[in-house]
Design a protein around this motif. Structure first.
Motif, short mmCIF file in Angstrom:
data_model
loop_
_atom_site.label_atom_id
_atom_site.label_comp_id
_atom_site.label_asym_id
_atom_site.label_seq_id
_atom_site.Cartn_x
_atom_site.Cartn_y
_atom_site.Cartn_z
N GLU A 61 0.84 -1.19 0.00
CA GLU A 61 0.00 0.00 0.00
C GLU A 61 0.88 1.25 0.00
O GLU A 61 1.95 1.28 0.59
CB GLU A 61 -0.91 0.01 1.23
CG GLU A 61 -2.00 -1.04 1.18
CD GLU A 61 -2.91 -0.94 2.40
OE1 GLU A 61 -2.47 -0.40 3.42
OE2 GLU A 61 -4.06 -1.42 2.33
N ILE A 62 0.39 2.28 -0.70
CA ILE A 62 1.10 3.56 -0.74
C ILE A 62 0.36 4.54 0.17
O ILE A 62 -0.83 4.81 -0.04
CB ILE A 62 1.16 4.12 -2.17
CG1 ILE A 62 1.88 3.13 -3.09
CG2 ILE A 62 1.87 5.47 -2.19
CD1 ILE A 62 1.87 3.54 -4.54
N LYS A 63 1.03 5.05 1.15
CA LYS A 63 0.42 5.98 2.08
C LYS A 63 0.86 7.40 1.74
O LYS A 63 2.05 7.68 1.61
CB LYS A 63 0.82 5.66 3.52
CG LYS A 63 0.11 6.54 4.56
CD LYS A 63 0.48 6.14 5.98
CE LYS A 63 -0.24 7.03 6.99
NZ LYS A 63 0.14 6.68 8.37
N TYR A 64 -0.12 8.28 1.56
CA TYR A 64 0.18 9.68 1.23
C TYR A 64 0.03 10.53 2.48
O TYR A 64 -0.90 10.38 3.26
CB TYR A 64 -0.77 10.17 0.14
CG TYR A 64 -0.53 9.52 -1.20
CD1 TYR A 64 -1.19 8.34 -1.56
CD2 TYR A 64 0.39 10.05 -2.08
CE1 TYR A 64 -0.95 7.72 -2.77
CE2 TYR A 64 0.63 9.44 -3.31
CZ TYR A 64 -0.04 8.28 -3.64
OH TYR A 64 0.20 7.68 -4.84
N ARG A 65 0.98 11.44 2.63
CA ARG A 65 0.96 12.28 3.82
C ARG A 65 0.01 13.45 3.66
O ARG A 65 -0.20 13.96 2.56
CB ARG A 65 2.37 12.79 4.13
CG ARG A 65 2.94 13.73 3.08
CD ARG A 65 4.31 14.24 3.48
NE ARG A 65 4.84 15.19 2.52
CZ ARG A 65 6.00 15.07 1.89
NH1 ARG A 65 6.74 14.00 2.09
NH2 ARG A 65 6.42 15.99 1.05
N ARG A 66 -0.54 13.89 4.77
CA ARG A 66 -1.38 15.09 4.77
C ARG A 66 -0.49 16.32 4.64
O ARG A 66 0.66 16.33 5.07
CB ARG A 66 -2.22 15.18 6.04
CG ARG A 66 -3.29 14.12 6.17
CD ARG A 66 -4.09 14.31 7.44
NE ARG A 66 -4.86 15.55 7.39
CZ ARG A 66 -5.53 16.05 8.43
NH1 ARG A 66 -5.49 15.44 9.59
NH2 ARG A 66 -6.22 17.17 8.31
N GLY A 67 -1.06 17.37 4.07
CA GLY A 67 -0.30 18.60 3.92
C GLY A 67 -1.16 19.71 3.37
O GLY A 67 -2.34 19.51 3.04
N ALA A 68 -0.60 20.89 3.27
CA ALA A 68 -1.31 22.06 2.73
C ALA A 68 -1.01 22.12 1.23
O ALA A 68 -0.03 22.71 0.80
CB ALA A 68 -0.84 23.33 3.42
N TYR A 69 -1.86 21.48 0.43
CA TYR A 69 -1.62 21.36 -1.00
C TYR A 69 -2.47 22.36 -1.78
O TYR A 69 -3.61 22.65 -1.43
CB TYR A 69 -1.95 19.93 -1.48
CG TYR A 69 -1.12 18.87 -0.81
CD1 TYR A 69 -1.71 17.79 -0.17
CD2 TYR A 69 0.27 18.95 -0.82
CE1 TYR A 69 -0.95 16.82 0.45
CE2 TYR A 69 1.03 17.99 -0.20
CZ TYR A 69 0.43 16.93 0.44
OH TYR A 69 1.19 15.97 1.05
#
Length: 726
Positions: free
Chosen positions: A17-25
């Motif tokens: 699984e690929i986990k994407y980080r939270r951020g101010a995008y």
């Protein structure tokens, strides 16, 4: 607009699984107004969004400063950009001619210089997190040494692949996605995206040129950590020496600093070390306690990486302008390793007025520290210029002319709306607003010239134009409102003088003349002031990326006859356009344009309008709505909406429909059928919508149009070198 996003994607091919980080995008980084910059769609598609967005943001900065393309052409303007690696090239599976310049990182700065024909140098600076503030420092040096007479300093950061790399496990990234700078619960930073650009000039030159000045840079300094506990470990000694060097360079006492924008990553290692450096620097000048407010913009918008330093710089400039210090968020209990009680600084946790004593100007420092050890600090001071003199300006009511212009109708309407919102609360004079718009903006195909004696009168006329249909706008000339669309640009100059007839000047501008405004204003040139900037009409420009497919082992088969030889093949041959047939299209009859999202429909709409036809735009939506004259939305899945459209356009069957151009299956994506839901949507917007349309004509007993053209893309290869149709 910034949004916080996170998620997990599961790959169907037994990959982890690929986990994407939270951020101010940032939202919609795929949008770009390529037509405005005279860039072809093919080139725009191959350009890294770093280049595209930086062009637009830099253009906005220059317009905010009051400088138009004409004035910048050939000028000694330098470009200094803080940036690092770009990732867009990873999406380009087959190298194309535009891909190399579109993804070479040094061209980020050079492309702006190329488009504007700037004569000074273009510089790319990569010092990691301090890169954009280092760009400001180098721009200052360029101005001082005479390398340039004006400079743009920028910082930019995008994260196209925001994969969680486990940085929270080593204390760099926050586990709960909040930057708690200097707080006891600080556990790392949170990442963000952003673009920043500032325009810099020597103060004496800015005053001479009647520029609007936000703040004054008094000094700056850069240094390196040297040998510390590790190549990425910060050095309190180096940071302390840096701050002292910058204020020595500014030539003003450090104890007059009343705000400090910290690097402030919110890490357990970085915060105490930064506070040690700040305290050591200020204690070299004074023993006063808690007199200087401390803040960190990372608590508001995240860590913008190479754009972080300039983000803090711009926050501080705006704080000086508004004479108020914004709150630093997520600060509740002080870090136990920091002695704030005996410190010269305090963390500001609420919006507060920025006051000083003994007539000392508001002054601030801005710090940015690079991961690899390159540090930068800039000293800022509020601008306390003299009020503009009214000597020599005629007394009493004076008629001013405001011009607005855009390259597309959508941008013109948006610009008009921006001015309508801007005028009621502006602190600037009508004269300065008009002078800035006339001399500090480009003049394009869509044009407006308005005469007014007051801001209220100008606002009223702009509202009148907005609420008047296109067919009736010519009648507004008697009210001093001249609106026009130039089908072809006229290479014509008009030398206006202070005594030139007002109506003649309005008409000359609207019909395409290049007005020499400096001659019309004479010696009373006025000031450049901040007014609304150009609203770009962004369209999607993105590479057509096809995910790799799982390799399937196919058993070897004995050689057989090629079955393609048993069938006819499709072959494309060139054919001249039938101009006579196009000229024979009946004027006045409606043509339904089921418009796409690639811009083809809007282009056809403009072309048909110019040819005297009546195009009607039809967009896909959730309900049947008449957006404006000859513009509708309907739900592709609702047959009744097509009947409503036909009744509305034909006036109940009294006016014929000349033809239909169906573009709903033209997309920016090469394959929109990668799952059953996407296939179903394609069927609805394609064949089924055409069926509902024909049923609508039948149900209303209205004759079918003479021509029905269904247009799609990515259907056939025309020639091997052309690739897919787009």
């Amino acid at each position: 607009m910034l949004t916080l996003r996170s998620g997990i994607i599961s790959n169907k091919r037994n990959a982890p699984e690929i986990k994407y980080r939270r951020g101010a995008y940032l939202n919609r980084i795929d949008l770009f107004d390529a037509e405005f910059f005279n860039i072809t769609p093919a080139e725009a598609r191959c350009m890294d969004p770093l280049q595209r967005i930086f062009l637009e943001v830099s253009w906005e900065a220059l317009e905010d400063a009051g400088y138009a393309e004409k004035e910048l052409n050939g000028s000694r303007t330098g470009v200094y950009v803080g940036d690092t690696d770009a990732d867009y090239l990873k999406l380009i599976q087959e190298m194309e001619p535009y891909a190399l310049p579109g993804n070479t990182i040094s061209i980020v700065a050079s492309r702006l210089a190329y488009i504007l024909n700037l004569a000074s140098g273009s510089h790319l600076i990569d010092t990691a997190c301090s890169a954009s503030l280092a760009a400001v420092h180098h721009a200052i040096k360029g101005l001082i040494t005479g390398d340039c007479e004006m400079a743009l300093a920028g910082g930019l950061n995008l994260t196209l692949f925001p994969i969680d790399e486990g940085l929270a496990d080593i204390g760099i990234a926050s586990t709960d996605y909040k930057a708690r700078t200097f707080d006891a619960d600080a556990n790392g930073t949170v990442w963000g995206e952003g673009f920043c650009t500032v325009v810099l000039k020597k103060l004496k030159n800015a005053k001479r040129d009647r520029d609007h000045i936000y703040a004054v840079i008094k000094g700056s300094a850069m240094n390196s950590d040297g040998k510390s506990n590790g190549i990425t470990a910060p050095s309190a000694r180096a940071q302390s020496e840096l701050i002292q060097a910058a204020w020595r360079n500014a030539g003003i006492p450090l104890e007059t600093m009343t705000y400090l924008e910290a690097h402030g990553t919110g890490t357990r290692l970085g915060d105490p070390i930064e506070m040690q450096g700040i305290t050591g620097a200020i204690r070299s000048s004074t023993d006063h306690q808690q007199f200087c407010a401390l803040g960190a913009v990372k608590t508001n918008i995240g860590h913008l990486d190479t754009a972080a330093g300039l983000a803090g710089f711009m926050k501080t400039v705006l704080a000086l302008k508004h004479q108020a210090i914004p709150a630093t968020l997520h600060f509740h209990d002080p870090n136990p390793h920091i002695d704030f009680m005996n410190s010269p600084v305090f963390v500001n946790t609420e919006l507060m007025p920025w006051t000083t004593s003994n007539g000392v100007p508001r002054r601030a420092g801005v710090s940015a520290f690079g991961l690899a050890g390159t540090n930068c600090h800039v000293v800022l001071e509020e601008y306390q210029g003299d009020a503009p003199s009214a000597a020599g300006i005629p007394e009493g009511p004076e008629i001013s002319i405001l011009t607005l212009s855009a390259k597309s109708r959508g941008s013109f309407d948006a610009l008009l709306e921006r001015f309508i919102l801007y005028l009621p609360d502006t602190p600037y004079t009508l004269r300065d607003i008009c002078i800035t718009s006339n001399t500090g903006r480009g003049h394009y195909a869509y044009r407006l010239a308005v005469a007014a004696a007051s801001l209220d009168e100008l606002l009223g006329k702009l509202l009148l134009l907005r609420d008047t249909a296109d067919s009736d706008r010519a009648s507004l000339k008697k009210a001093g409102i001249h609106y026009a669309y130039l089908e072809q640009r006229k290479n014509r100059s008009y030398n206006a003088k202070p005594n030139t007839d007002l109506n003649r000047l309005l008409d000359e501008y609207a019909t395409g003349s290049e007005i020499q405004w400096e001659d019309w204003y004479g010696k009373h040139q006025g000031r450049r002031v901040p007014i609304p900037v150009y609203p770009f009409s962004g369209k999607r420009h993105w590479i057509n990326y096809i995910p790799e497919q799982e390799t399937v082992s196919v058993p070897q088969q004995p050689a057989v006859r090629n079955m393609d030889d048993c069938f006819y093949s499709l072959q494309w041959v060139p054919k001249e356009l039938d101009a006579a047939k196009a000229a024979a299209l009946p004027a006045g009859q409606a043509w339904l344009l089921f418009t796409d999202d690639t811009g083809v429909g809007v282009f056809l709409f403009d072309q048909m309008k110019q040819a005297g036809l009546r195009p009607v735009l039809v967009e896909a939506g959730d309900s049947f709505t008449k957006m404006q004259e000859d513009s509708y939305k309907l739900c592709p899945e609702t047959p009744g909406h097509f009947e409503q459209l036909i009744v509305a356009v034909t006036d109940g069957g009294h006016q014929p429909i000349g033809g239909v151009v169906h573009l709903w299956t033209c997309t920016e994506i090469r394959s929109g059928m990668r799952n059953p839901l996407m296939l179903r949507e394609s069927q609805i917007r394609g064949a089924e919508s055409l069926l509902y349309l024909l049923k609508g004509f039948k149900a209303q007993n209205i004759a079918f149009p003479h021509e029905i053209r269904a247009v799609s893309n990515y259907a056939h290869l025309v020639t091997p070198e052309d690739g897919y149709l787009s």
